[in-house]
Design a protein around this motif. Structure first.
Motif, PDB file in Angstrom:
ATOM      1  N   ALA A   1       0.831  -1.207   0.000  1.00  0.00           N
ATOM      2  CA  ALA A   1       0.000   0.000   0.000  1.00  0.00           C
ATOM      3  C   ALA A   1       0.861   1.250   0.000  1.00  0.00           C
ATOM      4  O   ALA A   1       0.561   2.233  -0.699  1.00  0.00           O
ATOM      5  N   VAL A   2       1.948   1.239   0.758  1.00  0.00           N
ATOM      6  CA  VAL A   2       2.826   2.418   0.826  1.00  0.00           C
ATOM      7  C   VAL A   2       3.491   2.658  -0.515  1.00  0.00           C
ATOM      8  O   VAL A   2       3.546   3.797  -1.013  1.00  0.00           O
ATOM      9  N   GLU A   3       4.011   1.612  -1.124  1.00  0.00           N
ATOM     10  CA  GLU A   3       4.722   1.765  -2.402  1.00  0.00           C
ATOM     11  C   GLU A   3       3.823   2.331  -3.489  1.00  0.00           C
ATOM     12  O   GLU A   3       4.293   3.078  -4.362  1.00  0.00           O
ATOM     13  N   ARG A   4       2.555   1.995  -3.447  1.00  0.00           N
ATOM     14  CA  ARG A   4       1.644   2.467  -4.494  1.00  0.00           C
ATOM     15  C   ARG A   4       0.801   3.658  -4.053  1.00  0.00           C
ATOM     16  O   ARG A   4      -0.053   4.124  -4.801  1.00  0.00           O
ATOM     17  N   GLY A   5       1.026   4.155  -2.834  1.00  0.00           N
ATOM     18  CA  GLY A   5       0.286   5.313  -2.356  1.00  0.00           C
ATOM     19  C   GLY A   5      -1.200   5.052  -2.226  1.00  0.00           C
ATOM     20  O   GLY A   5      -2.014   5.926  -2.519  1.00  0.00           O
ATOM     21  N   LEU A   6      -1.558   3.848  -1.766  1.00  0.00           N
ATOM     22  CA  LEU A   6      -2.968   3.449  -1.690  1.00  0.00           C
ATOM     23  C   LEU A   6      -3.498   3.711  -0.281  1.00  0.00           C
ATOM     24  O   LEU A   6      -2.953   3.185   0.698  1.00  0.00           O
ATOM     25  N   PRO A   7      -4.582   4.457  -0.149  1.00  0.00           N
ATOM     26  CA  PRO A   7      -5.082   4.822   1.187  1.00  0.00           C
ATOM     27  C   PRO A   7      -5.927   3.739   1.847  1.00  0.00           C
ATOM     28  O   PRO A   7      -6.991   4.017   2.415  1.00  0.00           O
ATOM     29  N   VAL A   8      -5.480   2.487   1.778  1.00  0.00           N
ATOM     30  CA  VAL A   8      -6.198   1.401   2.437  1.00  0.00           C
ATOM     31  C   VAL A   8      -6.109   1.598   3.952  1.00  0.00           C
ATOM     32  O   VAL A   8      -5.042   1.927   4.488  1.00  0.00           O
ATOM     33  N   ILE A   9      -7.225   1.400   4.649  1.00  0.00           N
ATOM     34  CA  ILE A   9      -7.259   1.458   6.102  1.00  0.00           C
ATOM     35  C   ILE A   9      -7.346   0.026   6.624  1.00  0.00           C
ATOM     36  O   ILE A   9      -8.334  -0.669   6.392  1.00  0.00           O
TER      37      ILE A   9
ATOM     38  N   ARG B   1     -12.194   8.440  16.697  1.00  0.00           N
ATOM     39  CA  ARG B   1     -11.280   9.510  16.273  1.00  0.00           C
ATOM     40  C   ARG B   1     -10.260   8.990  15.263  1.00  0.00           C
ATOM     41  O   ARG B   1      -9.964   9.652  14.268  1.00  0.00           O
ATOM     42  N   ALA B   2      -9.727   7.800  15.525  1.00  0.00           N
ATOM     43  CA  ALA B   2      -8.739   7.226  14.605  1.00  0.00           C
ATOM     44  C   ALA B   2      -9.363   6.919  13.251  1.00  0.00           C
ATOM     45  O   ALA B   2      -8.749   7.147  12.195  1.00  0.00           O
ATOM     46  N   LEU B   3     -10.587   6.395  13.251  1.00  0.00           N
ATOM     47  CA  LEU B   3     -11.265   6.089  11.993  1.00  0.00           C
ATOM     48  C   LEU B   3     -11.498   7.353  11.174  1.00  0.00           C
ATOM     49  O   LEU B   3     -11.265   7.371   9.953  1.00  0.00           O
ATOM     50  N   ARG B   4     -11.963   8.417  11.830  1.00  0.00           N
ATOM     51  CA  ARG B   4     -12.208   9.664  11.102  1.00  0.00           C
ATOM     52  C   ARG B   4     -10.905  10.248  10.570  1.00  0.00           C
ATOM     53  O   ARG B   4     -10.855  10.733   9.425  1.00  0.00           O
ATOM     54  N   ALA B   5      -9.841  10.180  11.365  1.00  0.00           N
ATOM     55  CA  ALA B   5      -8.561  10.721  10.916  1.00  0.00           C
ATOM     56  C   ALA B   5      -8.002   9.920   9.742  1.00  0.00           C
ATOM     57  O   ALA B   5      -7.493  10.485   8.764  1.00  0.00           O
ATOM     58  N   ALA B   6      -8.090   8.606   9.835  1.00  0.00           N
ATOM     59  CA  ALA B   6      -7.570   7.766   8.750  1.00  0.00           C
ATOM     60  C   ALA B   6      -8.378   7.958   7.476  1.00  0.00           C
ATOM     61  O   ALA B   6      -7.823   7.994   6.369  1.00  0.00           O
ATOM     62  N   THR B   7      -9.696   8.079   7.612  1.00  0.00           N
ATOM     63  CA  THR B   7     -10.543   8.294   6.437  1.00  0.00           C
ATOM     64  C   THR B   7     -10.230   9.623   5.771  1.00  0.00           C
ATOM     65  O   THR B   7     -10.154   9.719   4.531  1.00  0.00           O
ATOM     66  N   ALA B   8     -10.017  10.669   6.567  1.00  0.00           N
ATOM     67  CA  ALA B   8      -9.723  11.993   6.015  1.00  0.00           C
ATOM     68  C   ALA B   8      -8.311  12.081   5.465  1.00  0.00           C
ATOM     69  O   ALA B   8      -8.051  12.835   4.519  1.00  0.00           O
ATOM     70  N   GLY B   9      -7.388  11.294   6.028  1.00  0.00           N
ATOM     71  CA  GLY B   9      -5.985  11.428   5.634  1.00  0.00           C
ATOM     72  C   GLY B   9      -5.662  10.909   4.262  1.00  0.00           C
ATOM     73  O   GLY B   9      -4.698  11.347   3.643  1.00  0.00           O
ATOM     74  N   ARG B  10      -6.436   9.919   3.774  1.00  0.00           N
ATOM     75  CA  ARG B  10      -6.209   9.329   2.444  1.00  0.00           C
ATOM     76  C   ARG B  10      -4.765   8.866   2.284  1.00  0.00           C
ATOM     77  O   ARG B  10      -4.110   9.107   1.271  1.00  0.00           O
ATOM     78  N   ARG B  11      -4.281   8.183   3.316  1.00  0.00           N
ATOM     79  CA  ARG B  11      -2.967   7.555   3.296  1.00  0.00           C
ATOM     80  C   ARG B  11      -3.107   6.131   3.815  1.00  0.00           C
ATOM     81  O   ARG B  11      -4.058   5.818   4.525  1.00  0.00           O
ATOM     82  N   PRO B  12      -2.165   5.258   3.490  1.00  0.00           N
ATOM     83  CA  PRO B  12      -2.207   3.929   4.094  1.00  0.00           C
ATOM     84  C   PRO B  12      -2.162   4.060   5.616  1.00  0.00           C
ATOM     85  O   PRO B  12      -1.360   4.831   6.161  1.00  0.00           O
ATOM     86  N   ALA B  13      -3.018   3.322   6.305  1.00  0.00           N
ATOM     87  CA  ALA B  13      -3.104   3.457   7.752  1.00  0.00           C
ATOM     88  C   ALA B  13      -3.462   2.121   8.378  1.00  0.00           C
ATOM     89  O   ALA B  13      -4.243   1.343   7.814  1.00  0.00           O
ATOM     90  N   VAL B  14      -2.881   1.862   9.555  1.00  0.00           N
ATOM     91  CA  VAL B  14      -3.189   0.667  10.329  1.00  0.00           C
ATOM     92  C   VAL B  14      -3.705   1.101  11.688  1.00  0.00           C
ATOM     93  O   VAL B  14      -3.057   1.895  12.379  1.00  0.00           O
ATOM     94  N   LEU B  15      -4.880   0.587  12.068  1.00  0.00           N
ATOM     95  CA  LEU B  15      -5.456   0.831  13.377  1.00  0.00           C
ATOM     96  C   LEU B  15      -5.378  -0.463  14.176  1.00  0.00           C
ATOM     97  O   LEU B  15      -5.968  -1.479  13.784  1.00  0.00           O
ATOM     98  N   ASP B  16      -4.638  -0.442  15.273  1.00  0.00           N
ATOM     99  CA  ASP B  16      -4.476  -1.610  16.129  1.00  0.00           C
ATOM    100  C   ASP B  16      -5.495  -1.500  17.256  1.00  0.00           C
ATOM    101  O   ASP B  16      -5.345  -0.695  18.175  1.00  0.00           O
ATOM    102  N   VAL B  17      -6.564  -2.310  17.176  1.00  0.00           N
ATOM    103  CA  VAL B  17      -7.717  -2.155  18.065  1.00  0.00           C
ATOM    104  C   VAL B  17      -7.789  -3.338  19.036  1.00  0.00           C
ATOM    105  O   VAL B  17      -8.149  -4.455  18.628  1.00  0.00           O
ATOM    106  N   PRO B  18      -7.483  -3.147  20.300  1.00  0.00           N
ATOM    107  CA  PRO B  18      -7.605  -4.243  21.268  1.00  0.00           C
ATOM    108  C   PRO B  18      -9.055  -4.714  21.375  1.00  0.00           C
ATOM    109  O   PRO B  18      -9.975  -3.904  21.509  1.00  0.00           O
ATOM    110  N   MET B  19      -9.257  -6.012  21.312  1.00  0.00           N
ATOM    111  CA  MET B  19     -10.609  -6.574  21.307  1.00  0.00           C
ATOM    112  C   MET B  19     -10.668  -7.776  22.237  1.00  0.00           C
ATOM    113  O   MET B  19      -9.748  -8.594  22.278  1.00  0.00           O
TER     114      MET B  19
END
Length: 601
Positions: A486-494, A556-574
């Motif tokens: 995702a980083v190499e291709r600039g893909l904003p996958v969350i 907050r993390a979801l909204r920031a990642a959605t707005a950022g349009r960059r590859p992002a990983v959210l580590d969510v304890p479950m």
């Protein structure tokens, strides 16, 4: 799925001049409209990569062949075009087995091209040849699940086999194919030939008399049901299905793969039957007197292990329902239940024909207000219960809290690409998918590790949409190469990691049946729960990494990642929590040493 032409950007070559077979193959790929090839490099395929380097086709490089295969699969599902995968001999093409088989079992068109040992060294065990104990070639590894595997013996056959490969992958029931090419053939000179795909293909229609007979059965039924599989998603066929259902007030149940094909808020949608289905839905499937099954194979989990005490009482004796099954694949007709009418036809054309015939047989609309109320109450209760559990501020988060925050934070047309476990089963069961949204999951193989890499292909195919890989920590760990892709291709996958530090679904299953969860949970040498820091890994790769230390941090993390349009990983304890399973699955009987004969048709 479609294949269409796209012109080269360079001057037209002299078609009469000999060129390396790799160059001739690339010209065929361009003519078939291929825009992306996914894969990895190796000494057996770099001649083809060299030719691709002079082409407008983009090569999407992966760090593991399974990741490349899942990405090609995701691209095909999202784009409607066949995915193209390039592999290396031996360990390279074997690494991709799981990804190619996943596409094959979900009827996704994928053309895998593998390099092989030099043709003149076959059987002498040159570097990385895999036929250790037999005289077979490596295509034998793929033959159990691909529609067809071609081993190219002459360079002159390469483009002819390529045309056959694309046609086979996309026609009839779509699927995966393999084109296996000894490396020396890529470099041999050939005179390019023009082998276009068939300009048009007439899909098999449903004959009018058969459509009329089916229409009569549906119109005369007291408790009719449409059961929808993954082969009918949008367009004229879905419109005809909804018109048919609404005209006769027929409820609709759907398989796992058909989640989202009919909007979750449709008043006639009963949802998913089987292991993860509602009891109300399963009860109606048992009582239905006529079932119209469209492009579905009646998978085990959707059919409660084919046990008619729980789901589907079809054609087995007095009081059983009458089954009409329509599928493009003749092998699926009657595989799991006896049919009264079985039709090999394109499901879109068939539903349109049935809808027309219904209006002739029964022009007046039918009203079943009590049934609609029954559906409304069951579905409303399901979603309301999930929303209520999703309000919990427990930490680590409950799974339904994660799903609730996703629903609130994501745009309506977001694409959810899942793996296995809560992320797949929970979304399929109790996530209210907006009508504009899309749910993509590995159904037939139920492959852990599908989600992260498949989301890469989906994002390439649909660059303007928000694409979320909703996966467990086991699935994310299995496909870490997706993040640098995702980083190499600039893909904003969350990448949203539902992290319970375990193979949670299996841990729950083992605990319920054996009283322990040995071998299913990740622990450090001291026995404490362990997980990689997925957010830190993302940052190390050049992506955005979001830790979620408290419940309020996830939205907050979801909204920031959605707005950022960059590859992002959210580590969510479950917390590890079982998916509700009101249906039946025979594996639970097996664990208890119970081997009933019922339901084993």
């Amino acid at each position: 799925m479609t294949v269409d032409a796209r012109p080269r950007t360079d001057p037209a070559p002299d078609e009469a001049a000999p060129v390396p077979a790799a160059e001739a193959l690339v010209r065929r790929l361009e003519a078939y409209g291929v825009e992306y090839v996914f894969g990895t490099c190796g000494h057996t395929n770099i001649a083809l990569l060299d030719a691709l380097g002079r082409s407008p086709i983009e090569f999407v490089i992966a760090r593991h062949e399974q990741a490349a295969a899942h990405a090609a699969d995701g691209y095909a599902r999202a784009s409607g075009r066949p995915g193209v995968l390039l592999l290396h001999v031996g360990p390279g093409m074997m690494n991709a087995v799981t990804g190619v088989a996943t596409a094959a079992m979900d009827s996704v068109p994928l053309v895998a091209i593998s390099g092989d040992v030099p043709s003149y060294f076959h059987g002498r065990h040159p570097h990385q040849e895999v036929n250790l104990h037999t005289d077979a070639d490596q295509t034998a590894v793929y033959r159990p699940f691909v529609k067809r595997a071609w081993h190219v013996h002459r360079a002159e056959d390469l483009t002819r086999f390529t045309e056959r490969a694309f046609w086979t992958a996309t026609s009839g029931r779509p699927g995966a194919v393999l084109l296996n090419v000894p490396m020396d053939l890529f470099s041999r000179p050939v005179v390019p030939d023009h082998r276009p795909l068939p300009a048009s293909a007439a899909a098999p229609d449903l004959p009018a008399p058969v459509a009329g007979r089916i229409a009569g059965m549906l119109a005369g039924a007291e408790r009719p049901l449409v059961y929808l599989g993954g082969g009918l998603r949008e367009g004229a066929g879905r419109d005809a299905l909804l018109a048919l259902a609404e005209h006769l007030d027929i409820p609709i149940a759907h398989s796992l793969m058909a989640k989202g094909a009919v909007p979750d808020d449709h008043p006639l949608l009963f949802g998913m039957p089987g292991f993860w289905g509602l009891e109300e839905t399963n009860e109606y499937t048992r009582d239905a007197d006529v079932v119209l099954a469209l492009a579905t194979r009646f998978a085990e989990t959707d059919a409660s292990s084919w046990d008619d005490r729980h789901t589907w009482n079809l054609g087995a004796g007095p009081g059983s329902g009458r089954l009409v099954q329509i599928d493009i694949d003749a092998a699926e007709i009657g595989r799991n239940y006896p049919v009264e009418i079985g039709a090999v036809a394109d499901v879109t054309l068939a539903v349109q024909a049935i809808e027309r015939a219904v209006r002739e047989v029964h022009p007046d609309p039918v009203g079943r207000p009590a049934l609609r109320e029954r559906i409304r109450a069951a579905r409303t209760g399901l979603f309301a219960g999930s929303r209520e559990r999703g309000r919990a501020d427990d930490f680590p988060l409950r799974p339904e809290r994660i799903l609730a925050d996703l629903r609130d934070a994501l745009p309506a047309d977001a694409v959810l690409v899942t793996d296995v476990g809560w992320n797949k089963n929970g979304v399929a069961r109790c996530y209210e998918l907006p009508a504009e949204g899309r749910f993509i999951t590995p159904g037939g193989a139920s492959t852990m590790g599908f989600g992260p890499a498949a989301a890469i292909g989906v994002q390439i195919a649909q660059p303007d949409r928000v694409v979320v890989a909703l996966v467990g920590d086991g699935g994310m760990s299995a496909q870490l190469p997706a993040v640098p892709m995702a980083v190499e291709r600039g893909l904003p996958v969350i990448f949203v990691v539902m992290n319970n530090r375990a193979h949670g679904t299996i841990a729950d299953l083992q605990s319920a049946n054996f009283g322990a969860s040995y071998g299913c949970e990740f622990r450090d040498p001291a026995g404490r729960p362990y997980s990689p820091d997925f957010a830190a890994f993302a940052r190390a790769c050049g992506a955005d990494g979001y830790d979620v230390p408290a419940p309020a941090d996830l939205p907050r993390a979801l909204r920031a990642a959605t707005a950022g349009r960059r590859p992002a990983v959210l580590d969510v304890p479950m917390v590890n929590e079982p998916v509700p399973t009101p249906g039946h699955w025979n594996i639970n009987d097996i664990y208890q040493g119970v081997f009933p004969e019922r339901g084993t048709r």
